[in-house]
Design an enzyme around this catalytic site. Structure first.
Site: not given
Ligand SMILES: O=c1ccn([C@@H]2O[C@H](COP(=O)(O)O)[C@@H](O)[C@H]2O)c(=O)[nH]1
Length: 178
Positions: A8, A10, A13
């Site tokens: 993850d 993301k 670039d």
């Molecule tokens: O739009 C987005 C994209 C990625 N995330 C990621 O998901 C987890 C959510 O963690 P929580 O603790 O449940 O909030 C986190 O790693 C974010 O980087 C996102 O929240 N929203």
């Protein structure tokens, strides 16, 4: 342990740099990798083409639409005078055109996304079991609401990882979905 890795990171670039990052991820054998859709159509298409040119199974290529921490005011702050759902659908169209496998979005957008882009898999963070803290998330749904809306994968972090008893918190989510 037998598990698969969602890398993850993301990536965001220029097309060549992002495609090389996705290629490196594929060489590591990850199951899923993601890029920001706001990098544009040519960037996403470069990633798709690079993966298509590699031998062996490719990771799922997922596009991040609008971060679930953002609401309309946040979009206005970066010069986007649109509702989050409108921007998500716009980016989803580009992702579909580029041949991506799915999207990261809020489960709040799952119904219109599944209607317009049924082939795209939906990875939904911003999941908050009833009664848990919202934290910095803004476009949230409960696990059951998200599944009913059409989410394919629920991303649940702090409601489990920061719970006093993470195993019990996870069991509660599983029970909610049973
Ligand atoms: O739009 C987005 C994209 C990625 N995330 C990621 O998901 C987890 C959510 O963690 P929580 O603790 O449940 O909030 C986190 O790693 C974010 O980087 C996102 O929240 N929203």
């Amino acid at each position: 342990m037998d598990f698969e890795v969602f890398l993850d990171l993301k990536f965001h670039d220029i097309p060549n740099t992002t495609a090389m990052a996705v290629k490196a991820a594929a060489e590591l054998g990850v199951w899923m990798v993601n890029v920001h859709c706001s990098g544009g159509l040519r960037m996403m298409a470069a990633c798709r083409e690079t993966l298509a040119g590699m031998a062996g199974p490719a990771p799922l290529l997922i596009g991040v639409t609008v971060l679930t921490s953002m609401e309309q005011d946040d979009l206005a702050g970066i010069g986007l005078d649109v509702a989050p759902q409108e921007q998500v659908l716009r980016l989803a169209g580009l992702a579909a055109q580029a041949g991506l496998d799915g999207l990261v979005c809020s489960a709040q957008e799952a119904v219109p996304l599944k209607a317009q882009f049924p082939a795209l898999q939906l990875v939904t963070p911003g999941i908050r079991p009833a009664g848990s803290a919202q934290d910095d998330q803004r476009r949230i749904l409960t696990p059951a609401q998200a599944m009913a809306a059409g989410s394919d994968y629920l991303v649940i972090g702090r409601p489990i990882s920061q719970a006093a008893d993470p195993a019990s918190a996870l069991a509660s989510v599983v029970a909610e979905l049973a």
